[in-house]
Scaffold this motif. Structure first.
Motif, PDB file in Angstrom:
ATOM      1  N   PHE A   1      -4.686  -5.352  -9.878  1.00 37.45           N
ATOM      2  CA  PHE A   1      -3.727  -5.444  -9.101  1.00 37.45           C
ATOM      3  C   PHE A   1      -3.746  -5.880  -7.747  1.00 37.45           C
ATOM      4  CE2 PHE A   1      -4.707  -1.255  -7.894  1.00 37.45           C
ATOM      5  CZ  PHE A   1      -4.418  -1.301  -6.436  1.00 37.45           C
TER       6      PHE A   1
ATOM      7  N   LEU B   1      -2.935  -9.054  -6.625  1.00 41.85           N
ATOM      8  CA  LEU B   1      -1.294  -9.248  -6.393  1.00 41.85           C
ATOM      9  C   LEU B   1      -0.875  -9.010  -5.047  1.00 41.85           C
ATOM     10  CD1 LEU B   1       0.155  -7.405  -9.526  1.00 41.85           C
ATOM     11  CD2 LEU B   1      -0.015  -9.715  -9.136  1.00 41.85           C
ATOM     12  N   ILE B   2      -1.701  -8.359  -4.449  1.00 40.97           N
ATOM     13  CA  ILE B   2      -1.442  -7.841  -2.955  1.00 40.97           C
ATOM     14  C   ILE B   2      -2.253  -8.903  -1.833  1.00 40.97           C
ATOM     15  CG2 ILE B   2      -1.172  -6.153  -0.997  1.00 40.97           C
ATOM     16  CD1 ILE B   2      -0.477  -4.196  -3.472  1.00 40.97           C
TER      17      ILE B   2
ATOM     18  N   PHE C   1      -2.684  -2.113   5.665  1.00 37.86           N
ATOM     19  CA  PHE C   1      -1.905  -0.986   5.809  1.00 37.86           C
ATOM     20  C   PHE C   1      -2.358   0.209   4.975  1.00 37.86           C
ATOM     21  CE2 PHE C   1       0.086  -3.558   2.548  1.00 37.86           C
ATOM     22  CZ  PHE C   1       0.604  -2.605   1.444  1.00 37.86           C
TER      23      PHE C   1
ATOM     24  N   ASP D   1      -6.033   5.145   2.957  1.00 40.13           N
ATOM     25  CA  ASP D   1      -6.704   6.106   2.211  1.00 40.13           C
ATOM     26  C   ASP D   1      -6.316   5.638   0.712  1.00 40.13           C
ATOM     27  OD1 ASP D   1      -7.523   8.075   0.701  1.00 40.13           O
ATOM     28  OD2 ASP D   1      -6.718   9.566   2.074  1.00 40.13           O
ATOM     29  N   PHE D   2      -7.276   5.248   0.130  1.00 42.57           N
ATOM     30  CA  PHE D   2      -7.006   4.536  -1.221  1.00 42.57           C
ATOM     31  C   PHE D   2      -6.817   5.861  -2.338  1.00 42.57           C
ATOM     32  CE2 PHE D   2      -6.542   0.263  -1.638  1.00 42.57           C
ATOM     33  CZ  PHE D   2      -6.928  -0.473  -0.469  1.00 42.57           C
ATOM     34  N   GLY D   3      -6.873   6.925  -1.761  1.00 38.83           N
ATOM     35  CA  GLY D   3      -6.560   8.235  -2.717  1.00 38.83           C
ATOM     36  C   GLY D   3      -7.453   8.241  -3.991  1.00 38.83           C
ATOM     37  N   ALA D   4      -6.573   8.615  -4.832  1.00 39.75           N
ATOM     38  CA  ALA D   4      -7.286   8.833  -6.268  1.00 39.75           C
ATOM     39  C   ALA D   4      -8.303   7.655  -6.802  1.00 39.75           C
ATOM     40  CB  ALA D   4      -6.311   8.813  -7.302  1.00 39.75           C
ATOM     41  N   LEU D   5      -8.159   6.609  -6.109  1.00 42.16           N
ATOM     42  CA  LEU D   5      -8.896   5.294  -6.507  1.00 42.16           C
ATOM     43  C   LEU D   5     -10.327   5.630  -6.021  1.00 42.16           C
ATOM     44  CD1 LEU D   5      -6.848   2.073  -5.869  1.00 42.16           C
ATOM     45  CD2 LEU D   5      -7.987   2.869  -8.047  1.00 42.16           C
TER      46      LEU D   5
ATOM     47  N   ARG E   1     -12.315   7.711  -8.506  1.00 41.55           N
ATOM     48  CA  ARG E   1     -12.320   7.260  -9.918  1.00 41.55           C
ATOM     49  C   ARG E   1     -13.548   6.968 -10.631  1.00 41.55           C
ATOM     50  NH1 ARG E   1      -7.905   3.583 -11.706  1.00 41.55           N
ATOM     51  NH2 ARG E   1      -6.693   5.311 -11.042  1.00 41.55           N
TER      52      ARG E   1
ATOM     53  N   GLN F   1       6.988  -5.595   1.139  1.00 36.46           N
ATOM     54  CA  GLN F   1       5.687  -4.531   1.482  1.00 36.46           C
ATOM     55  C   GLN F   1       6.309  -3.410   2.371  1.00 36.46           C
ATOM     56  OE1 GLN F   1       1.654  -5.522   1.854  1.00 36.46           O
ATOM     57  NE2 GLN F   1       2.289  -7.483   1.907  1.00 36.46           N
TER      58      GLN F   1
ATOM     59  N   VAL G   1       6.609   0.552   1.587  1.00 37.24           N
ATOM     60  CA  VAL G   1       5.678   1.334   1.990  1.00 37.24           C
ATOM     61  C   VAL G   1       6.398   2.587   2.664  1.00 37.24           C
ATOM     62  CG1 VAL G   1       4.109   1.796   3.794  1.00 37.24           C
ATOM     63  CG2 VAL G   1       3.846  -0.260   2.394  1.00 37.24           C
TER      64      VAL G   1
ATOM     65  N   PRO H   1       3.947  -5.051  -6.780  1.00 31.00           N
ATOM     66  CA  PRO H   1       2.645  -4.856  -6.495  1.00 31.00           C
ATOM     67  C   PRO H   1       2.586  -3.593  -5.873  1.00 31.00           C
ATOM     68  CG  PRO H   1       3.203  -7.051  -6.352  1.00 31.00           C
ATOM     69  CD  PRO H   1       4.411  -6.295  -6.407  1.00 31.00           C
ATOM     70  N   VAL H   2       3.058  -3.522  -4.691  1.00 26.37           N
ATOM     71  CA  VAL H   2       3.309  -2.204  -4.042  1.00 26.37           C
ATOM     72  C   VAL H   2       3.453  -1.175  -4.858  1.00 26.37           C
ATOM     73  CG1 VAL H   2       3.785  -1.068  -1.542  1.00 26.37           C
ATOM     74  CG2 VAL H   2       3.984  -3.551  -2.229  1.00 26.37           C
TER      75      VAL H   2
ATOM     76  N   LEU I   1       0.204  -0.210  -6.351  1.00 31.58           N
ATOM     77  CA  LEU I   1      -0.754   0.110  -5.452  1.00 31.58           C
ATOM     78  C   LEU I   1      -0.635   1.669  -5.229  1.00 31.58           C
ATOM     79  CD1 LEU I   1      -3.065  -0.302  -3.128  1.00 31.58           C
ATOM     80  CD2 LEU I   1      -1.039  -0.598  -1.617  1.00 31.58           C
TER      81      LEU I   1
ATOM     82  N   GLU J   1      -1.545   3.830  -8.103  1.00 34.99           N
ATOM     83  CA  GLU J   1      -2.898   4.087  -8.128  1.00 34.99           C
ATOM     84  C   GLU J   1      -3.577   5.026  -7.183  1.00 34.99           C
ATOM     85  OE1 GLU J   1      -4.793   2.905 -10.326  1.00 34.99           O
ATOM     86  OE2 GLU J   1      -3.782   1.533 -11.512  1.00 34.99           O
ATOM     87  N   ILE J   2      -2.805   4.824  -5.931  1.00 36.12           N
ATOM     88  CA  ILE J   2      -3.171   5.773  -4.861  1.00 36.12           C
ATOM     89  C   ILE J   2      -3.246   7.309  -5.344  1.00 36.12           C
ATOM     90  CG2 ILE J   2      -3.022   6.698  -2.747  1.00 36.12           C
ATOM     91  CD1 ILE J   2      -2.614   3.826  -1.725  1.00 36.12           C
TER      92      ILE J   2
ATOM     93  N   ALA K   1      -2.585  10.917   0.814  1.00 34.31           N
ATOM     94  CA  ALA K   1      -3.083   9.464   1.307  1.00 34.31           C
ATOM     95  C   ALA K   1      -1.765   8.697   1.235  1.00 34.31           C
ATOM     96  CB  ALA K   1      -3.915   9.084  -0.014  1.00 34.31           C
TER      97      ALA K   1
ATOM     98  N   GLN L   1      -0.858   8.318   4.532  1.00 32.67           N
ATOM     99  CA  GLN L   1      -1.698   7.199   5.372  1.00 32.67           C
ATOM    100  C   GLN L   1      -1.023   6.055   5.612  1.00 32.67           C
ATOM    101  OE1 GLN L   1      -4.125   8.948   7.353  1.00 32.67           O
ATOM    102  NE2 GLN L   1      -3.171  10.773   6.621  1.00 32.67           N
ATOM    103  N   LEU L   2      -0.360   5.603   4.473  1.00 34.71           N
ATOM    104  CA  LEU L   2       0.185   3.908   4.638  1.00 34.71           C
ATOM    105  C   LEU L   2       0.847   3.947   5.890  1.00 34.71           C
ATOM    106  CD1 LEU L   2       1.350   4.056   0.793  1.00 34.71           C
ATOM    107  CD2 LEU L   2      -0.622   2.783   1.836  1.00 34.71           C
ATOM    108  N   ASN L   3       0.556   2.553   6.458  1.00 34.01           N
ATOM    109  CA  ASN L   3       1.198   2.286   7.609  1.00 34.01           C
ATOM    110  C   ASN L   3       2.083   1.175   7.583  1.00 34.01           C
ATOM    111  OD1 ASN L   3       1.996   1.583  10.353  1.00 34.01           O
ATOM    112  ND2 ASN L   3      -0.176   1.747  10.903  1.00 34.01           N
TER     113      ASN L   3
ATOM    114  N   GLU M   1       1.841  -1.859   9.852  1.00 29.88           N
ATOM    115  CA  GLU M   1       0.487  -3.063   9.439  1.00 29.88           C
ATOM    116  C   GLU M   1       1.157  -3.712   8.324  1.00 29.88           C
ATOM    117  OE1 GLU M   1      -3.257  -0.820  11.132  1.00 29.88           O
ATOM    118  OE2 GLU M   1      -2.511  -0.157   9.138  1.00 29.88           O
ATOM    119  N   ALA M   2       2.053  -3.330   7.177  1.00 24.71           N
ATOM    120  CA  ALA M   2       2.610  -3.953   6.188  1.00 24.71           C
ATOM    121  C   ALA M   2       3.373  -5.147   6.456  1.00 24.71           C
ATOM    122  CB  ALA M   2       3.105  -3.173   5.354  1.00 24.71           C
TER     123      ALA M   2
ATOM    124  N   ASP N   1       3.819  -8.394   8.415  1.00 23.98           N
ATOM    125  CA  ASP N   1       2.756  -9.055   9.279  1.00 23.98           C
ATOM    126  C   ASP N   1       3.518  -9.988  10.016  1.00 23.98           C
ATOM    127  OD1 ASP N   1       0.603  -8.337   7.538  1.00 23.98           O
ATOM    128  OD2 ASP N   1       1.451  -9.644   5.709  1.00 23.98           O
TER     129      ASP N   1
END
Lengths: 124, 429
Positions: free
Chosen positions: A28, A31-32, A37, A40-44, A47, B80, B84, B123-124, B127, B130-131, B211, B214-216, B219-220, B222
């Protein structure tokens, strides 16, 4: 980057860090457009690949080979690095036999030292 | 009789190609449109001028205007930013994340193109999943289903509504007073069902909830100045939509004027901006209009309408319910846009034979909108999230969609049917 060769020393593929990371990280990221922003990618972050992914043979993970002949010009070598977003370039001779690896730094250094000797010649 | 058979064969062939995905839907429709005009010239039932007359430029103009606005908003990172924020509000709790992202996607897709909204939020979503270390599939499915459902509420929410509004001369406010109340109930039911179905996947609390905080969002985003400009223009367009009927101005003019204003204000790189415009969608629409125009002049739709008039001894409310379910079933297996474009002339023919077709327009909107939830190919938003999910470890399969989407389709159609019966006298006005 690691070159992958067959029993006869012929280049059959290349393996990059990103190929290995793709075992744990999904696709993914493409895709971004930007990630500034995400702080912290946390679980990634923690892994690890599954045992099944770790047991996969290299030919399933590697990319098709891209190489240059040992007589290849420096600008062509650099252009290929740039085009394919690589850090190193396998060098082949006598057919597809791997004879070396030229890194981005190697190619840059060779190009710049070429400039220096050319400059010295014009001064003389 | 020959023109009818030939035009039916061409139209059916196109639907078959779109359904089986043998050809991209735009290519299939353009090829079909060309064949239809050729056949029309050979058998004398259709001509170039008639084909151009069949194209509804109000629909194309409204779509183009809204697409340009989104194309200007897209590179600013606004979508985004919103996703977020939704992630932060969820505090990393998976079930709440489903509600937040589903709500945000729905609200955006009520005013902007469904597909673009999903393309930009997905996509977000992946993301954030996954986090958190959770599967993205439930969230993606919920986003597509909820935005399909919510889009039925407004005139600009979803392409079938644009088509219906243009054909039936329904105003923006007609949708707010007739469709929105029903959609709110149906949407809440869909959300409750989704929460229930995904309780196992999303019930567990993630260890990485911090986590997400912590997403800002700042900053998303642009390009804040451009985002603000486009949003101001978009807000102005929405205000005008509310009064377009009183002003006697078409929604397409408002959308195109808004797009022009935004372009003049933002002054983007035109080439890059135009690349973001979904020309394939606009071309698909134009080609479908030409195709269905052929069916109409060949007399197929009139014959179908005559057949339906003969069935008019059933109570009108039953007829409307049948319309909801038949259109929903068709929209689940084929794209809902060709179904809507084909149904419109049939309803118009019924109107000419003296039937009160007002409730039928709403039945068509509900059927086309909610039916698209049923299968993975039912709506473009579904196809988009399924395609995006192939980049994750848990791709959405057709079987998974049937297990989660079909119940949502059945529930939404059932609730819409009940409300349709209750509100039938009101919808008939």
């Amino acid at each position: 980057m690691l070159p992958v060769v067959d029993g006869a020393g012929r280049l059959v593929g290349i393996l990059q860090l990103r190929d290995l990371l793709s075992l744990v990280m999904p696709d993914f990221v493409r895709l971004i457009e930007d990630f500034d922003f995400v702080h912290d990618f946390g679980a990634l972050e923690t892994r690890v690949p599954s045992a099944e992914a770790m047991a996969r043979p290299i030919r399933e993970v590697m990319e098709p080979p891209l190489s240059v002949d040992e007589n290849c010009g420096l600008v062509r070598a650099f252009a290929l690095l740039h085009q394919h977003d690589l850090h190193d370039l396998p060098v082949v001779a006598y057919g597809d036999r791997l004879v070396g690896i030229a890194s981005r730094v190697d190619i840059g250094t060779a190009l710049l030292s070429g400039w220096r000797s050319a400059a010295r010649e014009t001064v003389e | 009789v020959i023109p009818a058979i030939v035009s039916l064969l061409i139209f059916g062939g196109c639907l078959y190609l779109i359904f089986t995905e043998r050809l991209h839907r735009t290519i299939a429709a353009v090829a079909g449109a060309a064949l239809m005009v050729l056949a029309g010239r050979v058998w004398g039932f259709y001509s170039e001028d008639m084909a151009i007359e069949a194209i509804d430029f109000h629909t194309l103009g409204l779509l183009l205007g809204m697409i340009v606005l989104v194309a200007l908003l897209e590179p600013t990172g606004f979508f985004q930013y919103v996703a977020v924020w939704a992630g932060r509000w969820s505090q990393g709790r998976p079930l709440r994340l489903l509600v937040m992202l589903g709500t945000v996607t729905t609200v955006l897709s009520m005013f902007l193109d469904n597909v673009t909204t999903v393309v930009l939020i997905a996509p977000v979503t992946i993301l954030i999943s996954e986090i958190l270390g959770i599967s993205a599939a439930p969230l993606l499915i919920a986003e597509a289903l909820l935005s399909n459902t919510g889009g039925v509420a407004t005139l600009v929410g979803d392409p079938p509504n644009v088509l219906i509004a243009s054909a039936a001369e329904l105003s923006f406010n007609d949708f707010l007073t007739h469709s929105l109340p029903i959609v709110v109930v149906v949407w809440l039911a869909a959300l409750a069902l989704l929460r229930y179905m995904f309780r196992a996947e999303l019930g567990r609390q993630s260890a990485e909830a911090d986590a997400v905080l912590q997403l800002n969002p700042a900053e998303a985003l642009d390009d804040r100045p451009t985002a603000i400009k486009v949003l101001i223009v978009l807000g102005g367009a929405l205000l005008l939509f509310f009064v377009h009927d009183q002003l006697h101005v078409s929604p397409s003019l408002i959308a195109l004027a808004a797009a022009a204003a935004a372009l003049a204000w933002v002054r983007p790189d035109v080439h890059r901006m135009l690349q973001r415009v979904e020309w394939s969608v606009l071309l698909f629409f134009a080609a479908l209009f030409v195709l269905v125009g052929g069916l109409e002049t060949a007399g197929v739709l009139e014959a179908l309408a005559r057949l339906l008039v003969r069935g008019q001894h059933v109570p009108p409310v039953v007829f409307g319910l049948a319309m909801i379910w038949v259109v929903a079933a068709l929209s689940a297996v084929v794209d809902n846009i060709p179904i809507t474009i084909a149904m419109i002339p049939v309803i118009q023919a019924l109107a000419e034979s003296g039937v009160n077709v007002n409730p039928l327009w709403w039945a068509l909107a509900f059927g086309a909108g909610f039916g698209g939830n049923g299968t993975i190919i039912g709506s473009t938003a579904n196809i988009v999230v399924a395609t995006v999910s192939e980049r994750t470890r848990t791709p959405i399969t057709s079987a998974l969609w049937n297990k989660r989407g079909l119940p949502v389709m059945l529930l939404t159609c059932a609730i819409a049917s009940v409300l349709y019966v209750v509100a039938f006298p009101y919808l008939s006005r």
